[in-house]
Design an enzyme around this catalytic site. Structure first.
Site, PDB file in Angstrom:
ATOM      1  N   SER A 122       0.860  -1.185   0.000  1.00 14.82           N
ATOM      2  CA  SER A 122       0.000   0.000   0.000  1.00 14.82           C
ATOM      3  C   SER A 122       0.891   1.228   0.000  1.00 14.82           C
ATOM      4  CB  SER A 122      -0.887   0.012   1.251  1.00 14.82           C
ATOM      5  OG  SER A 122      -1.523   1.264   1.420  1.00 14.82           O
ATOM      6  N   TYR A 136      -1.248  -0.618  10.392  1.00  8.08           N
ATOM      7  CA  TYR A 136      -1.386  -0.892   8.962  1.00  8.08           C
ATOM      8  C   TYR A 136      -0.201  -0.327   8.189  1.00  8.08           C
ATOM      9  CZ  TYR A 136      -3.485  -1.105   4.308  1.00  8.08           C
ATOM     10  OH  TYR A 136      -3.734  -1.368   2.984  1.00  8.08           O
TER      11      TYR A 136
END
Length: 263
Positions: free
Chosen positions: A150, A166
């Site tokens: 990501s 995350y």
């Protein structure tokens, strides 16, 4: 004589395992591989989701099968790998996509939530990659591993997005990709990462509500969020012979957001 571009991107005769493949980005990646000719194994936790998604792919003419497994559990991961190899004979392409996110300010972030995110997003990728490589790719001296990271793994977030676990996990995935590519190059296995930006998905629902889809879109030079096609081309490039000399790399698919933030 060199192959044509159509031949280089052709995945006929290849097999692919896609985790988190029953919806969202995982389903998009599975569809791309299937449309390019690969036989696809979908996996996620819920059998009912897999039945529905496999039906969609079959209706599009894709050769697809599915196995329900929780990639946060080591026993499930190893069983998934073994059963996929049993059904398909071998795995040519592994897409590590199953993941989790958790939103909370760093000072109040629950440790158990940190562990949950890191376990699925990093440990799960390692265990499945190791098992598939050891029992299928290394003996055959061939393989493609695609890790879904990501742009969150490239740095921080806009204000109001508190996803420390995350971000940390996706930064780890990027360097995991680099390190694994170096180790397994001798086995003719390529390892690369896709770094999506903001795509509408189950994991981004909270962010979309908190910041607004239009507001998030303004962060991108292209002025929009990702859609149901935007990851397909890069996925097939990494998976096919068109990308056979690419390894240890990551590429952001984010409408240019990471250019602004310096990723």
């Amino acid at each position: 004589m060199t192959r044509t571009i159509q031949q280089l991107f052709d995945l006929k005769g290849r097999t692919a395992l896609v985790t988190g493949g029953s919806r969202g980005l995982g389903l998009q990646l599975a569809q791309a591989l299937g449309e390019a000719g690969a036989r696809v194994m979908l996996s996620s936790r819920k059998a009912e989701d897999l039945v529905e998604s496999a039906g969609v792919l079959k209706a599009a003419g894709i050769d697809v099968d599915w196995i329900a497994a929780d990639c946060a559990k080591e026993d499930d991961i190893r069983a998934l790998a073994d059963e996929t190899i049993r059904r398909f004979g071998h795995v040519d392409i592994l897409v590590n996509n199953a993941g989790a996110a958790w939103g909370a300010p760093a000072e109040d972030h629950p440790v158990e939530a940190w562990d949950k995110v890191m376990n699925l997003n990093v440990r799960g990728y390692f265990i499945l990659s190791q098992h598939i490589a050891k029992h299928s790719m290394i003996p055959r001296k061939s393989g493609r591993i695609i890790n879904v990271a990501s742009i969150a793994g490239l740095g921080g977030n806009p204000r109001g997005m508190n996803t420390i676990a995350y971000n940390t996990s996706k930064g780890a995935v990027i360097n995991f990709t680099r390190a694994l590519a170096c180790e397994w190059g001798d086995h003719k296995i390529t390892v690369n990462a896709i770094c999506p930006g903001f795509f509408p998905s189950r994991m981004t629902v909270g962010t979309l509500k908190a910041m607004g889809e239009e507001q998030l879109a303004t962060h991108a030079p292209l002025g929009r969020l990702g859609d149901d096609e935007d990851l397909k081309g890069l996925c097939v490039l990494y998976a096919s012979d068109a990308g056979k000399h690419i390894t240890g790399q990551w590429l952001a698919v984010d409408g240019g957001v990471s250019v602004i933030t310096g990723g």
